[in-house]
Design a protein around this motif. Sequence first.
Motif, short mmCIF file in Angstrom:
data_model
loop_
_atom_site.label_atom_id
_atom_site.label_comp_id
_atom_site.label_asym_id
_atom_site.label_seq_id
_atom_site.Cartn_x
_atom_site.Cartn_y
_atom_site.Cartn_z
N LEU A 36 -32.32 35.24 74.43
CA LEU A 36 -32.00 35.94 73.18
C LEU A 36 -31.74 34.96 72.04
O LEU A 36 -31.87 35.32 70.86
CB LEU A 36 -30.77 36.84 73.38
N SER A 37 -31.38 33.74 72.39
CA SER A 37 -31.08 32.77 71.32
C SER A 37 -32.36 32.34 70.59
O SER A 37 -32.31 31.84 69.48
CB SER A 37 -30.37 31.55 71.90
N PHE A 47 -27.39 25.96 69.91
CA PHE A 47 -27.85 26.69 71.10
C PHE A 47 -28.16 25.71 72.23
O PHE A 47 -29.24 25.75 72.82
CB PHE A 47 -29.08 27.54 70.75
N HIS A 86 -27.46 37.48 83.34
CA HIS A 86 -26.75 37.53 82.06
C HIS A 86 -26.93 36.21 81.28
O HIS A 86 -27.23 36.21 80.10
CB HIS A 86 -25.27 37.81 82.31
N THR A 87 -26.76 35.09 81.97
CA THR A 87 -26.89 33.79 81.32
C THR A 87 -28.32 33.54 80.87
O THR A 87 -28.56 33.03 79.77
CB THR A 87 -26.45 32.66 82.29
N THR A 127 -19.55 30.34 69.98
CA THR A 127 -19.58 31.32 68.89
C THR A 127 -19.49 30.72 67.48
O THR A 127 -20.30 31.07 66.62
CB THR A 127 -18.49 32.40 69.09
N ILE A 133 -24.61 26.76 77.15
CA ILE A 133 -24.72 28.20 77.43
C ILE A 133 -24.68 28.46 78.94
O ILE A 133 -24.01 29.38 79.41
CB ILE A 133 -26.01 28.77 76.82
N SER A 172 -21.72 30.36 80.38
CA SER A 172 -22.23 31.73 80.38
C SER A 172 -21.89 32.44 79.08
O SER A 172 -21.62 33.64 79.06
CB SER A 172 -21.66 32.52 81.56
N ALA A 173 -21.88 31.70 78.00
CA ALA A 173 -21.56 32.28 76.69
C ALA A 173 -22.08 31.34 75.61
O ALA A 173 -22.37 30.18 75.88
CB ALA A 173 -20.04 32.44 76.53
N TYR A 174 -22.22 31.89 74.38
CA TYR A 174 -22.57 31.03 73.25
C TYR A 174 -21.34 30.30 72.75
O TYR A 174 -20.22 30.77 72.95
CB TYR A 174 -23.11 31.87 72.08
N LEU A 179 -28.92 35.38 77.74
CA LEU A 179 -28.29 34.70 76.61
C LEU A 179 -29.20 33.60 76.07
O LEU A 179 -29.38 33.46 74.86
CB LEU A 179 -26.95 34.10 77.02
#
Lengths: 269, 290
Positions: free
Chosen positions: A165-166, A226, A158-159, A239, A231, A235-237, A162
């Motif tokens: 995808l950035s 980014f 998942h990480t 936001t 990240i 485990s998240a941007y 992320l």
Amino acid sequence: MSATIYRHEFLARLKSVISWSIALVAIIAVFFSIYPAFADQATLLNETMTKFPPALLAAFGLTGVDLSSVLGFYSFIFLFAQICLAIQAGNYGFGLVSIEETELTADFLVSKPVSRMQIMNSKLLAAFTSLTITNLVVWLSSFAGIMLFRGGRPYDLHTLLLLLLSIVIFQLFFMSVGLVISLLVRRVRSVTSLSLGLGFGMYVLSAFSGLEGASTLELITAFKHFDPNYIIQHSAYDTPLVFLNVGITLVSLVASYWLYNRRDIPAVS
Amino acid sequence: MSIIEVKNLTKYYGKSRGIVDVSFNVEQGEIFGFIGPNGAGKSTTIRLLLSLIHPTSGSASVFGKDVVTHGTEIRKDIGYLPSEVYYYEGMKVIDLLKYSASFYDCECTQRLHELSELMELELNRRISDLSYGNKKKVGIVQGLLHSPKLLFLDEPTAGLDPLMQRKFFDLIRQENGRGVTVFFSSHILGEVQRLCSRVGIIREGKIAEISDIRTLQQNNYKKVWIEATGLTASAFDLPGVTNLQTEDSSVHFFFKGDINTVLQKLSAVQVSDVSIEEPTLEEIFMHYYE
């Protein structure tokens, strides 16, 4: 949108795309190949890291990073990939319309029965296609590198997604900012030096932002928006920063269309 | 019907002058000469009509459509040969011409080869390897490829050798014969005189005169040249005489007015030779720039 301009623009950038892709594959492969050695000496490595001055670690985005973990090490590679991607995207942005003006081929293009809007659409889409090819190359070589060199060590998919995808948003940022700057100045003399300046400048701004305490200037750099370190640790941007990033991109694009529509194509002088 | 209508068109680049309050019409099927020295605003006018640049004030229409709002549509039927030709250096001539043709709804392949053959253009060479004259030829083929209804030629003959110039003029006359309107900008008056029916003279960004090329020549000056022994220049110091000069036993001057007054003077002199002719456009032109 004009298919004929799109095709011409895409082909004009093909060599550059291939060079950048090869460079990125090489960087990712070379770095990954030393990962097993790092991972095997994990305790020794982390001990050594604590002895480095914090400023140096910050400059290389290594604050609080565990280089022995798969993604910890990957974040270090990803930062280098980001610098390359930033320079490439900035390069395409700065050159998008300015190259035709310095090489004086703009007269040829703009006197054809196409609107400025169509020219811009086709050029942007062609550049975006080129960037996407490089993007896919980074995806593939990252997965390949992890599979080949992780040696059974775990990582969070998942990480990783992320991070990968950035890239597309990150590329659009540098392309749009480069484009709008090229339209704001009277004449772009060297696309390469401008894109290097923008890429490294933004990187340095982000790398040293942590050192002098909170600074508002770091908010404009996509390297901060980014930050691979952030990240991976969360485990998240971040936001709000991502929204800020997309906002800057959109404003740059809208401004670019507006400026290009009103632009006087410079004549030979 | 007017193909080009320009009304009070003004263009400033920041503070520097492009053109000021320029108005003229170009009628269907004519070859309109646009003459003036370098920097007078010839290219600026053409670039405004092609929407390469935007007017500061005033308006212009081509085929009855406004150039600012309907530029894209208008340019379908326009051929443009810029004064300085620059093309994508890495491309081959044939690829550039095909790229150019791909912007128009036309089956231009045959015409591409005809025109290239006529202009003796080598299609497989790289643009970067071409001499200036050869690039100009690419420009000519590129501008005519899609059979435009209106041609903008901005100092088209620079870089072409005399033989090519003649071929080019024949080509333009041929196109004009098919009904193509031509806007021909130049600072070389001889070629304008050979080709154009009407001329506009532009000077420091302003139109100095627009007239039929014949009236321009006829209604103005006569060039008089007299050779006789014992002639004094003062004998011809009449009203209407300008540029009076004596050389050995000959006198020459420009005359504007009733030619009979000169003839009467002449009848009193025993001349060995005399000529009264229309001045070249060049000479008229100099007058506008004095």
